[in-house]
Design a protein around this motif. Structure first.
Motif, short mmCIF file in Angstrom:
data_model
loop_
_atom_site.label_atom_id
_atom_site.label_comp_id
_atom_site.label_asym_id
_atom_site.label_seq_id
_atom_site.Cartn_x
_atom_site.Cartn_y
_atom_site.Cartn_z
N LEU A 142 -2.41 -5.57 -3.19
CA LEU A 142 -3.43 -4.72 -2.57
C LEU A 142 -3.73 -5.19 -1.15
O LEU A 142 -3.88 -4.36 -0.23
CB LEU A 142 -4.71 -4.73 -3.40
CG LEU A 142 -5.89 -3.95 -2.83
CD1 LEU A 142 -5.59 -2.47 -2.73
CD2 LEU A 142 -7.16 -4.18 -3.66
N THR B 272 -10.87 -4.53 7.22
CA THR B 272 -9.81 -4.57 6.23
C THR B 272 -9.12 -5.93 6.17
O THR B 272 -8.96 -6.52 5.08
CB THR B 272 -8.76 -3.49 6.53
OG1 THR B 272 -9.39 -2.21 6.46
CG2 THR B 272 -7.64 -3.54 5.50
N ALA C 200 -3.08 -2.69 1.81
CA ALA C 200 -4.23 -2.22 2.60
C ALA C 200 -4.09 -2.65 4.06
O ALA C 200 -4.44 -1.90 4.98
CB ALA C 200 -5.52 -2.76 2.01
N ALA D 262 -6.07 0.44 -5.84
CA ALA D 262 -7.26 -0.34 -5.49
C ALA D 262 -8.30 -0.26 -6.61
O ALA D 262 -8.94 -1.27 -6.94
CB ALA D 262 -7.85 0.18 -4.18
N LEU E 207 -12.88 -3.65 -0.21
CA LEU E 207 -11.58 -3.18 0.27
C LEU E 207 -11.27 -1.81 -0.31
O LEU E 207 -10.77 -0.92 0.39
CB LEU E 207 -10.51 -4.19 -0.12
CG LEU E 207 -9.19 -4.19 0.66
CD1 LEU E 207 -9.43 -4.35 2.15
CD2 LEU E 207 -8.28 -5.30 0.14
N THR E 208 -11.61 -1.62 -1.57
CA THR E 208 -11.41 -0.32 -2.21
C THR E 208 -12.27 0.76 -1.56
O THR E 208 -11.80 1.87 -1.28
CB THR E 208 -11.75 -0.42 -3.71
OG1 THR E 208 -10.90 -1.38 -4.32
CG2 THR E 208 -11.57 0.92 -4.41
N LEU F 290 -2.57 4.32 -2.99
CA LEU F 290 -3.31 3.10 -2.69
C LEU F 290 -4.71 3.14 -3.27
O LEU F 290 -5.23 2.13 -3.76
CB LEU F 290 -3.36 2.89 -1.17
CG LEU F 290 -4.14 1.67 -0.67
CD1 LEU F 290 -3.60 0.38 -1.27
CD2 LEU F 290 -4.10 1.60 0.86
N LYS F 291 -5.35 4.30 -3.22
CA LYS F 291 -6.69 4.45 -3.78
C LYS F 291 -6.68 4.15 -5.28
O LYS F 291 -7.55 3.42 -5.79
CB LYS F 291 -7.22 5.86 -3.52
CG LYS F 291 -7.64 6.11 -2.09
CD LYS F 291 -7.76 7.58 -1.77
CE LYS F 291 -8.62 8.33 -2.71
NZ LYS F 291 -8.72 9.76 -2.36
N ALA G 249 -9.07 -8.52 3.05
CA ALA G 249 -7.79 -8.76 2.40
C ALA G 249 -7.55 -10.26 2.23
O ALA G 249 -7.11 -10.72 1.16
CB ALA G 249 -6.66 -8.12 3.20
N ILE H 181 -10.86 1.83 1.74
CA ILE H 181 -9.73 2.74 1.57
C ILE H 181 -10.22 4.16 1.32
O ILE H 181 -9.69 5.13 1.88
CB ILE H 181 -8.83 2.26 0.41
CG1 ILE H 181 -8.18 0.92 0.78
CG2 ILE H 181 -7.76 3.30 0.08
CD1 ILE H 181 -7.54 0.20 -0.38
#
Length: 322
Positions: A78, A92, A82, A12, A140-141, A8-9, A96, A144
């Motif tokens: 994403l 989050t 997330a 992102a 959001l990144t 996910l990282k 999103a 994470i």
């Protein structure tokens, strides 16, 4: 940490870069006059899936549409990913939703501008809306990475003056962004042949395009001064909190780069690479300011992170003027 969050990282980060390409691509379309490269047709190009007459403007406009469409799919993935993986983090779900909704809105505004046309004042909102979507994806990144313990912004203490700088500057920066977009959409980039004054022989603008250009220069000059004051305040009182201290140092360097490229746009007679760099620096600056806003809102919601003491008690010297 579990493999899904590691993946996910990476996703992102790639999505954040894709959104940055959307912003720069939009600036490229405007600066090259390619907004009607596909005619008054959307999502098709000149009413065709594969146009017959290929022009540079068509390639630029069609490429921007394809990148924006791909970025939209990535942002949607994403957001859902997330939401499921780090939805326990307070911000989050909000980010999103914002990241995807604002990307859709900017796409609809772009489509409406192609099909029906829009005034310059409405078109100037397009970049700002895309910027909000980019900032939401960036935040959001960072959330994470925080959830993965890669970065940490815990135990922050922000006094009222610092929160004032953060709230005020990010709101004002959006005004600066709008005035800059208005300069591009009204074709006022070279209305003033000199810098920082509009012309060497007079101090004040005399016609509409000059007023648009000088209004943006004044707004940009004020934000440079304000960020310099905030960075100095951070250097004096927040060295023990690196995320705040270095955040403002980075913001100051970015606003200087933005000012320098703005001047070079005039000196180089609207060199395309310089103009795109100008858009790049303001995008990065808004991203940094957005993260500082997130941190300020956290401390506002969690008073325990701020210094509190009985009324009348004297603050320690290190915190007294924060």
């Amino acid at each position: 940490m579990q493999r899904p969050l590691h993946s996910l990282k990476w996703f992102a980060c790639v999505t954040t870069l894709a959104m940055l390409f959307v912003l720069i691509g939009g600036a490229l379309v405007t600066k090259t006059g390619s907004s009607l490269g596909c005619g008054r047709s959307w999502p098709l190009c000149n009413g065709q899936w594969l146009p017959d007459d290929i022009t540079p403007e068509l390639v630029i406009e069609l490429s921007h549409r394809l990148v924006s469409g791909l970025a939209g799919i990535m942002v949607l993935i994403l957001s859902i990913w997330a939401w499921r993986a780090v939805g326990h983090v307070r911000e989050t779900k909000f980010l999103a939703v914002v990241s995807f909704v604002f990307l859709v809105v900017q796409g609809l505004i772009g489509a409406a501008a192609v099909v029906w046309g829009q005034s310059d004042f409405v078109l100037a909102l397009h970049f700002g809306i895309s910027l909000i979507s980019f900032a939401a994806v960036l935040l959001l990144t960072l959330l994470i990475f925080e959830a993965d313990k890669t970065i940490s912004a815990a135990s922050l203490t922000l006094r009222r003056p610092m929160r004032f700088h953060i709230y005020g500057i990010i709101i004002y920066s959006y005004i600066v962004v709008y005035t800059g977009a208005l300069v591009r959409h009204t074709n006022a980039s070279l209305a003033c042949p000199s810098w920082p004054l509009c012309a060497k022989t007079r101090l004040f603008p005399v016609q509409f395009h000059e007023w648009v250009q000088m209004g943006h220069r004044l707004a940009a000059g004020l934000i440079v001064i304000w960020i310099a004051i905030a960075a100095l305040h951070a250097a004096r009182h927040y060295r023990s909190q690196p995320v705040i201290y270095y955040g403002w140092i980075i913001a100051f360097l970015l606003v200087l780069a933005q000012m320098a490229t703005g001047a070079l746009v005039v000196f180089t007679q609207l060199n395309l690479y310089v103009a795109l760099a100008h858009a790049f620096f303001i995008s990065c600056l808004f991203g940094v300011l957005s993260y500082l806003l997130l941190l300020a809102l956290r401390t506002r919601r969690n008073p325990a992170q701020s210094v509190s003491r009985p009324v009348g008690e004297t603050a320690p010297a290190a915190l007294k003027y924060r």
